[in-house]
Design a protein around this motif. Structure first.
Motif, PDB file in Angstrom:
ATOM      1  N   HIS A 286       0.802  -1.190  -0.008  1.00  0.00           N
ATOM      2  CA  HIS A 286       0.096  -0.035  -0.184  1.00  0.00           C
ATOM      3  C   HIS A 286       0.839   1.009   0.127  1.00  0.00           C
ATOM      4  CE1 HIS A 286      -3.951  -1.872   0.563  1.00  0.00           C
ATOM      5  NE2 HIS A 286      -3.239  -2.820   1.154  1.00  0.00           N
ATOM      6  N   GLU A 287       2.076   1.112   0.061  1.00  0.00           N
ATOM      7  CA  GLU A 287       3.151   2.089  -0.031  1.00  0.00           C
ATOM      8  C   GLU A 287       4.413   1.931  -0.293  1.00  0.00           C
ATOM      9  OE1 GLU A 287       5.573   2.163   2.466  1.00  0.00           O
ATOM     10  OE2 GLU A 287       4.813   0.704   3.895  1.00  0.00           O
ATOM     11  N   HIS A 288       5.359   2.636  -0.701  1.00  0.00           N
ATOM     12  CA  HIS A 288       6.825   2.290  -1.045  1.00  0.00           C
ATOM     13  C   HIS A 288       7.598   3.356  -0.598  1.00  0.00           C
ATOM     14  CE1 HIS A 288       9.663  -0.032  -3.070  1.00  0.00           C
ATOM     15  NE2 HIS A 288       9.950   0.979  -4.079  1.00  0.00           N
ATOM     16  N   ASP A 289       7.378   3.746   0.933  1.00  0.00           N
ATOM     17  CA  ASP A 289       8.117   4.720   1.488  1.00  0.00           C
ATOM     18  C   ASP A 289       9.294   4.414   1.725  1.00  0.00           C
ATOM     19  OD1 ASP A 289       5.346   5.946   1.298  1.00  0.00           O
ATOM     20  OD2 ASP A 289       5.134   5.663   3.506  1.00  0.00           O
ATOM     21  N   ILE A 290       9.837   3.128   1.666  1.00  0.00           N
ATOM     22  CA  ILE A 290      11.133   2.792   2.001  1.00  0.00           C
ATOM     23  C   ILE A 290      12.334   3.474   1.065  1.00  0.00           C
ATOM     24  CG2 ILE A 290      11.158   0.949   0.184  1.00  0.00           C
ATOM     25  CD1 ILE A 290      12.820   0.616   3.680  1.00  0.00           C
ATOM     26  N   THR A 291      11.702   4.031   0.015  1.00  0.00           N
ATOM     27  CA  THR A 291      12.569   4.585  -1.146  1.00  0.00           C
ATOM     28  C   THR A 291      13.154   6.044  -0.455  1.00  0.00           C
ATOM     29  OG1 THR A 291      10.777   5.565  -2.246  1.00  0.00           O
ATOM     30  CG2 THR A 291      11.733   3.432  -2.936  1.00  0.00           C
ATOM     31  N   ARG A 292      12.381   6.522   0.318  1.00  0.00           N
ATOM     32  CA  ARG A 292      12.924   7.840   1.190  1.00  0.00           C
ATOM     33  C   ARG A 292      14.266   7.664   1.620  1.00  0.00           C
ATOM     34  NH1 ARG A 292       7.451   9.398   4.623  1.00  0.00           N
ATOM     35  NH2 ARG A 292       6.140   9.634   3.013  1.00  0.00           N
ATOM     36  N   TYR A 293      14.509   6.340   2.262  1.00  0.00           N
ATOM     37  CA  TYR A 293      15.585   6.202   2.910  1.00  0.00           C
ATOM     38  C   TYR A 293      16.540   5.133   2.258  1.00  0.00           C
ATOM     39  CZ  TYR A 293      12.283   7.967   6.177  1.00  0.00           C
ATOM     40  OH  TYR A 293      11.455   8.876   6.904  1.00  0.00           O
ATOM     41  N   VAL A 294      16.003   4.234   1.471  1.00  0.00           N
ATOM     42  CA  VAL A 294      16.894   3.293   0.622  1.00  0.00           C
ATOM     43  C   VAL A 294      16.312   3.321  -0.782  1.00  0.00           C
ATOM     44  CG1 VAL A 294      17.631   0.862   0.233  1.00  0.00           C
ATOM     45  CG2 VAL A 294      16.599   1.670   2.630  1.00  0.00           C
ATOM     46  N   PRO A 295      17.114   4.446  -1.535  1.00  0.00           N
ATOM     47  CA  PRO A 295      16.692   4.798  -3.065  1.00  0.00           C
ATOM     48  C   PRO A 295      16.701   3.436  -3.670  1.00  0.00           C
ATOM     49  CG  PRO A 295      17.803   6.506  -2.068  1.00  0.00           C
ATOM     50  CD  PRO A 295      18.012   5.255  -1.108  1.00  0.00           C
ATOM     51  N   ASP A 296      15.605   3.391  -4.704  1.00  0.00           N
ATOM     52  CA  ASP A 296      15.784   2.226  -5.841  1.00  0.00           C
ATOM     53  C   ASP A 296      16.620   2.757  -7.000  1.00  0.00           C
ATOM     54  OD1 ASP A 296      14.234   0.287  -4.547  1.00  0.00           O
ATOM     55  OD2 ASP A 296      12.351   1.385  -5.227  1.00  0.00           O
ATOM     56  N   PRO A 297      17.685   1.793  -7.174  1.00  0.00           N
ATOM     57  CA  PRO A 297      18.567   2.279  -8.538  1.00  0.00           C
ATOM     58  C   PRO A 297      17.640   2.028  -9.706  1.00  0.00           C
ATOM     59  CG  PRO A 297      19.198   0.186  -7.564  1.00  0.00           C
ATOM     60  CD  PRO A 297      18.153   0.688  -6.711  1.00  0.00           C
ATOM     61  N   PRO A 298      18.056   2.559 -10.746  1.00  0.00           N
ATOM     62  CA  PRO A 298      17.267   2.160 -12.241  1.00  0.00           C
ATOM     63  C   PRO A 298      17.052   0.921 -12.270  1.00  0.00           C
ATOM     64  CG  PRO A 298      19.057   3.862 -12.816  1.00  0.00           C
ATOM     65  CD  PRO A 298      19.250   3.344 -11.075  1.00  0.00           C
ATOM     66  N   GLY A 299      15.932   0.323 -12.711  1.00  0.00           N
ATOM     67  CA  GLY A 299      15.612  -0.902 -12.946  1.00  0.00           C
ATOM     68  C   GLY A 299      15.205  -2.064 -11.631  1.00  0.00           C
ATOM     69  N   ARG A 300      15.036  -1.200 -10.666  1.00  0.00           N
ATOM     70  CA  ARG A 300      15.015  -1.858  -9.443  1.00  0.00           C
ATOM     71  C   ARG A 300      13.692  -1.162  -8.688  1.00  0.00           C
ATOM     72  NH1 ARG A 300      19.693  -4.904  -8.391  1.00  0.00           N
ATOM     73  NH2 ARG A 300      18.611  -6.006  -6.772  1.00  0.00           N
ATOM     74  N   PRO A 301      13.080  -2.134  -7.902  1.00  0.00           N
ATOM     75  CA  PRO A 301      13.029  -3.552  -7.949  1.00  0.00           C
ATOM     76  C   PRO A 301      12.775  -4.265  -9.098  1.00  0.00           C
ATOM     77  CG  PRO A 301      11.518  -2.841  -6.264  1.00  0.00           C
ATOM     78  CD  PRO A 301      11.736  -1.499  -7.324  1.00  0.00           C
ATOM     79  N   LEU A 302      13.646  -5.435  -9.227  1.00  0.00           N
ATOM     80  CA  LEU A 302      13.560  -6.331 -10.257  1.00  0.00           C
ATOM     81  C   LEU A 302      12.044  -6.835 -10.584  1.00  0.00           C
ATOM     82  CD1 LEU A 302      16.466  -8.707 -10.134  1.00  0.00           C
ATOM     83  CD2 LEU A 302      15.988  -6.952 -11.812  1.00  0.00           C
ATOM     84  N   PRO A 303      11.599  -6.789 -11.915  1.00  0.00           N
ATOM     85  CA  PRO A 303      10.228  -7.293 -12.439  1.00  0.00           C
ATOM     86  C   PRO A 303      10.225  -8.985 -11.932  1.00  0.00           C
ATOM     87  CG  PRO A 303      11.136  -5.971 -14.140  1.00  0.00           C
ATOM     88  CD  PRO A 303      12.228  -6.194 -13.102  1.00  0.00           C
ATOM     89  N   PHE A 304       9.144  -9.496 -12.128  1.00  0.00           N
ATOM     90  CA  PHE A 304       9.068 -10.865 -11.673  1.00  0.00           C
ATOM     91  C   PHE A 304       9.704 -11.732 -12.469  1.00  0.00           C
ATOM     92  CE2 PHE A 304       6.578 -14.712 -11.715  1.00  0.00           C
ATOM     93  CZ  PHE A 304       6.807 -15.377 -10.681  1.00  0.00           C
TER      94      PHE A 304
END
Length: 506
Positions: A286-304
């Motif tokens: 319901h949220e993806h707030d983790i990226t405020r502290y652990v940013p996602d690099p390009p292409g992440r998270p990996l698709p299934f």
């Protein structure tokens, strides 16, 4: 002061509980690579000694339910990773989880730990907690205990974790590969949000550096929201299989589903049950707030699909570093081999064989270390298969767990329905049985040199009976020992003499 300013020059001091498990065993090298110092808490430290990173960490013996060992393990620690659960099917595991979490939270406060990081389960927002399965409910409660405690906590909530060797991946893999057409429970239509193990590890490592004021839970998942039927069909497509025919029916309860999964896949019913129970609920981030502290690099998270392809490639390259079976199977014995034949006042039955070998000790050892899995057990395959199926029928692990690595073993590895209790390379392999038995059993295999310099193979099977049923079991199977154990000794000696041990990589 920021978390970065508080960080010691040589990294944070991290404690990892559950380091012998699937996630913990992969988290340790990631923390080391990030420049942190790592201490592992383990009930059986010997299980960690053969990991490639064992010499780079400190290992302490202890249990999360024991306040004294927890206090010792947390001394001087900055960030504590809590990756353990009292996985089981009997009553009482929820209380064990609760008591362990409370003990750990209090120990962290007393030790001055800066942060607790916990990996729990993603739960549905529209289902009251009291109506959840016992396992999901317990994981949610553990997360609440840490968030309500005196030490800032990061609670990561994941649904299905996909990676080479994970229980969820193995369940998906074997169901799809072995059943081109299947009748399935209704939960195949339930939506979930799987995540690759590499992204889970990235979030775990990144959580160590969160600011002190952060004390909350985060939903973590991959970019795809899928039903289990979608996942099976996409697995078939990625692995080059024909499209699977899937017919859901309403009659398979979670308990029946777990036994069905236990018969078709290597995952035993005791572990399949909490997995299938969680699939009854729609679990979507319901949220993806983790990226405020652990940013996602390009292409992440990996698709299934990319996660599946990566897992399959790791399996094909024999680079599966940890497996779901690394952790002890619920209900399996953990007693070490007794050194006194009259230990606990009981009997210790044994069957011992010794054979000359027309090859070097090195050649013999290659055969010994390569035993099990696809190589089999060098004796009466039908009898071993039947024993494996019988074990599966009564809820045991059976033979399908196979091996983590086709050629090498390390202490703590699962090996079909055995576990490596001791290994002395070139000399001894000791296995402890994890099949359902009325007692405790071990199998020892030795590569030796006699007084005249000749190679000999020595094999010893030991059984400590539990009650009258244990004695009856030993005497009922002893007439077959000459076929099973005698044939095994002869065939191992012959295989070594013929140079059948698998060649070493690298």
């Amino acid at each position: 002061m920021s978390a970065e300013e508080q960080r010691p020059a040589d990294g944070l001091r991290c404690l990892v509980t559950g380091a012998s498990g699937y996630i913990g065993g992969r988290l340790v090298p990631e923390l080391l690579a990030a420049g942190h110092r790592v201490r592992c808490l383990a009930r059986t430290p010997a299980k960690l000694r053969d990991h490639p990173w064992a010499g780079e960490v400190e290992t302490v013996r202890g249990d999360v339910t024991d306040a004294a060992s927890v206090a010792e393990a947390l001394r001087g620690i900055d960030v504590a990773y809590y990756l353990v659960h009292a996985l089981g099917t009997g009553s009482g595991f929820e209380e064990t989880d609760r008591r362990a979490a409370e003990t750990f939270a209090e120990g962290a406060r007393a030790a001055g730990v800066r942060r607790i990081v916990y990996l729990g389960g993603l739960t549905p927002r529209d289902v009251p907690e009291r109506e959840l399965s016992p396992h999901l409910r317990s994981r949610a409660e553990v997360g609440r205990i840490f968030l309500a405690g005196p030490v800032p906590a990061t609670v990561l909530r994941a649904a299905v974790v996909i990676g080479s060797g994970s229980a969820s991946f193995e369940m998906l893999r074997y169901l799809t590969e072995r059943l081109p057409a299947m009748i399935t429970p209704r939960w195949v239509h339930t939506r979930t949000q799987p995540i690759g193990v590499r992204d889970v590890l990235r979030y775990l490592v990144g959580s160590a550096g969160m600011p002190a004021e952060v004390n909350r839970a985060f939903d973590i998942g991959g970019p795809d929201v899928l039903t289990y039927r979608d996942m099976m069909r996409r697995y078939a497509a990625v692995s080059g299989l024909r499209r699977r025919v899937i017919v859901p029916v309403p009659v398979l309860t979670p308990t029946l589903s777990s036994h069905w999964v236990g018969l078709v896949t290597p995952v035993p019913a005791a572990i399949a049950k909490p997995l299938t129970e969680s699939l009854r609920y729609e679990v979507v981030c319901h949220e993806h707030d983790i990226t405020r502290y652990v940013p996602d690099p390009p292409g992440r998270p990996l698709p299934f699909d990319d996660t599946l392809a990566l897992a399959l490639r790791r399996i094909g390259e024999a680079k599966v570093t940890t497996r779901w079976s690394n952790a002890a199977v619920p209900g399996a014995p953990s007693d070490p081999l007794p050194t006194d034949p009259d230990w606990s006042g009981g009997s210790l039955y044994h069957d011992e064989r010794s054979m000359p070998v027309t090859a070097s000790r090195e050649a013999l050892w290659r055969v010994i270390e390569g035993i099990g899995g696809d190589n089999g057990w060098y004796s009466f395959p039908l009898a071993w298969a039947a024993r494996g199926w019988l074990d599966r029928l009564v809820g045991g692990v059976g033979l399908r767990r196979g091996r983590r690595d086709a050629q090498r073993l390390r202490a703590g590895d699962s090996l079909d329905f055995w576990r490596v209790e001791e290994i002395e390379p070139g000399r001894l392999l000791r296995l402890r049985a994890e099949m359902r038995l009325p007692g405790l059993a071990w199998l020892e295999m030795y590569a030796e040199t006699d007084a005249e310099g000749r190679t000999r193979y020595r094999q010893r099977a030991l059984f400590h009976p539990r009650g009258l049923a244990g004695h009856a079991y030993w005497w009922s199977v002893s007439p077959f020992h000459s076929v099973v154990f005698g044939g095994m000794a002869r065939n191992i000696a012959r295989a070594a003499g013929q140079g059948q041990g698998a060649p070493r990589r690298g």
